[in-house]
Design an enzyme around this catalytic site. Structure first.
Site, PDB file in Angstrom:
ATOM      1  N   ASP A   1      24.581   4.803 -23.485  1.00 26.00           N
ATOM      2  CA  ASP A   1      24.785   6.219 -23.216  1.00 26.00           C
ATOM      3  C   ASP A   1      23.527   6.780 -22.555  1.00 26.00           C
ATOM      4  OD1 ASP A   1      26.515   8.728 -23.832  1.00 26.00           O
ATOM      5  OD2 ASP A   1      24.488   9.291 -24.474  1.00 26.00           O
ATOM      6  N   ILE A   2      23.702   7.521 -21.447  1.00 30.21           N
ATOM      7  CA  ILE A   2      22.560   8.149 -20.776  1.00 30.21           C
ATOM      8  C   ILE A   2      22.139   9.362 -21.599  1.00 30.21           C
ATOM      9  CG2 ILE A   2      21.741   9.236 -18.657  1.00 30.21           C
ATOM     10  CD1 ILE A   2      23.827   7.616 -17.135  1.00 30.21           C
TER      11      ILE A   2
ATOM     12  N   GLU B   1      29.313   9.427 -19.176  1.00 28.59           N
ATOM     13  CA  GLU B   1      28.003   8.799 -18.984  1.00 28.59           C
ATOM     14  C   GLU B   1      27.831   7.581 -19.874  1.00 28.59           C
ATOM     15  OE1 GLU B   1      27.335  12.215 -21.954  1.00 28.59           O
ATOM     16  OE2 GLU B   1      28.577  11.768 -20.229  1.00 28.59           O
TER      17      GLU B   1
END
Length: 360
Positions: free
Chosen positions: A211-212, A255
């Site tokens: 996950d960003i 994301e």
């Protein structure tokens, strides 16, 4: 026309049709020395009976098997006591797989003339509504074969084009439009496949759920175009990390990304997670909301040996728990979830261990 004359003329016509359909060479004895005629697909008028006999035998040699003659209409006209004209419309059923003449209406004009005691054929004109015959043939089979080859080539070409189009459509259906890597649909299908394979071989299967960090804030601050560029760059990074043939990266949604690692054990999965973390740092995407001042990622790492009592979704659930713990630990890190040690949290069926590049 008197009934007896009508029966005679009809009998002459029926005899001709039977001998022609049966490819009976005795038909050549029925032509008059004063014969003239047109072959079926030729515009040339034949005026020599010997030449017409050659044409007839060429016809029989080209198609020696019996023909099917389906009479549609017949008219008879008497011209004096010694001459009669018969006009017939019919379908020709050739003994060929291709029924190219079966639905075409051909026309035959026969002129019978009494010569001495015998009725002879002094004229024959056959009109076949198809392509002109080539030299050396009566029925236009060469053009038919050419047409069939052209059709076969066209069908083959269209089949190849359709296969290529279907392959492209299938590739598109498994590809994320923005990043160009595999999408969630492809990941789901490959996870099921690799899970079953690992279960049969009792091999480990590892998964990274990435996950960003604070991507919404990144989008809000730098704009959606910058956000798209960030997603695309990170997707390439994750895809390049999957180096072995069966490893691959996919966009899981928004994301979030996944990297599936068949046959990778815990240590190998952690090494890949660390490599991803370092590569993300090297990209140096600015992010003022993050402690490092750049975009970072949190990674949940799970490694399981599939068993009959476990569904494939358990690997995702374990990685998701690891991602939750990585975020809980302050982000910009990765956490492993394993089934090797007893659980330490009532909400997680496995044990998780926070990791960083310093303790690998």
């Amino acid at each position: 026309m008197r009934p007896e004359r009508q029966r005679l003329i009809r009998a002459l016509f029926d005899e001709y049709i039977e001998m022609y359909a049966a490819r009976d060479d005795r038909l050549t004895t029925r032509f008059s020395e004063n014969f003239s005629g047109y072959a079926g697909s030729s515009p040339v008028l034949v005026k020599d009976v010997a030449e017409w006999i050659d044409v007839t035998r060429q016809d029989f040699a080209q198609i020696p098997e019996r023909l099917g003659i389906e009479i549609l209409d017949l008219s008879m006209q008497e011209i004096g006591e010694q001459c009669a004209i018969v006009t017939a419309f019919f379908h020709i059923h050739l003994p060929l797989p291709d029924k190219f003449l079966a639905d075409e209406t051909a026309r035959l004009v026969l002129v019978f003339q009494l010569e001495g005691k015998d009725w002879k054929i002094v004229h024959s004109g056959i009109s076949i509504p198809y392509r002109q015959a080539a030299k050396g043939e009566i029925y236009p089979l060469k053009s038919l074969h050419t047409r069939n080859r052209e059709l076969e080539a066209l069908v083959a070409e269209r089949t190849r084009e359709l296969q290529t189009a279907n392959q492209k459509l299938e590739a598109l259906s498994y590809t994320d439009g923005l990043t160009g890597i595999a999408n969630r649909r492809y990941f789901d299908s490959q996870l099921a496949r690799e899970w079953n394979r690992a279960k049969r071989a009792s091999h480990p299967l590892s998964l990274l759920l990435i996950d960003i960090d604070h991507f919404k804030e990144y989008n809000d601050h730098y704009g959606h175009l910058a956000g798209d560029a960030c997603l695309q760059a990170f997707a390439r990074t994750f895809s390049e990390t999957a180096r072995r043939g069966t490893e691959f990266a996919a966009r899981y949604g928004g994301e979030e990304f996944v990297v599936l690692l068949p046959s990778a054990n815990e240590q190998q999965a952690l090494e890949i997670a660390s490599r991803i973390q370092h590569t993300v740092w090297s990209l140096q995407f600015p992010h003022k909301k993050m402690p490092r001042g750049i975009v970072t990622v949190s990674i949940g790492v799970s490694t399981l040996i599939p068993a009959a009592h476990l569904p494939a979704e358990e690997l995702i659930r374990a990685a998701d728990w690891g991602l939750y713990q990585a975020k809980k630990s302050g982000r910009d890190t990765f956490c492993l979830v394993s089934e090797r040690q007893p659980p330490t949290d009532d909400d997680c069926p496995f044990n998780f261990r926070p990791q960083s590049d310093h303790n690998l």
